[in-house]
Design a protein around this motif. Sequence first.
Motif: not given
Length: 83
Positions: A16-31
Amino acid sequence: MERLDGGHRCARCGPPARATRVVAVPGLGPCWLDTCRDDVLAVTRLLPSRMPSMVEGIVADLREVARDAGAPLTIFTDDGMPG
């Protein structure tokens, strides 16, 4: 927080995830990137810390911030004497 309800899994290893953040993925944008505790700690830069490690440095920083803010400041050391 809806994303940390236990329904999301760590992107690397599956618990189970305990931390979530937004990352910039080339070609997809923020994920969203969901990670477990161990993985978020593994990629978090803890050093070099900007925080002073000696009492004198901490006191100097406190004095500077208080002076800049125009706030009164009294510091007591472990021996109870004003610092």
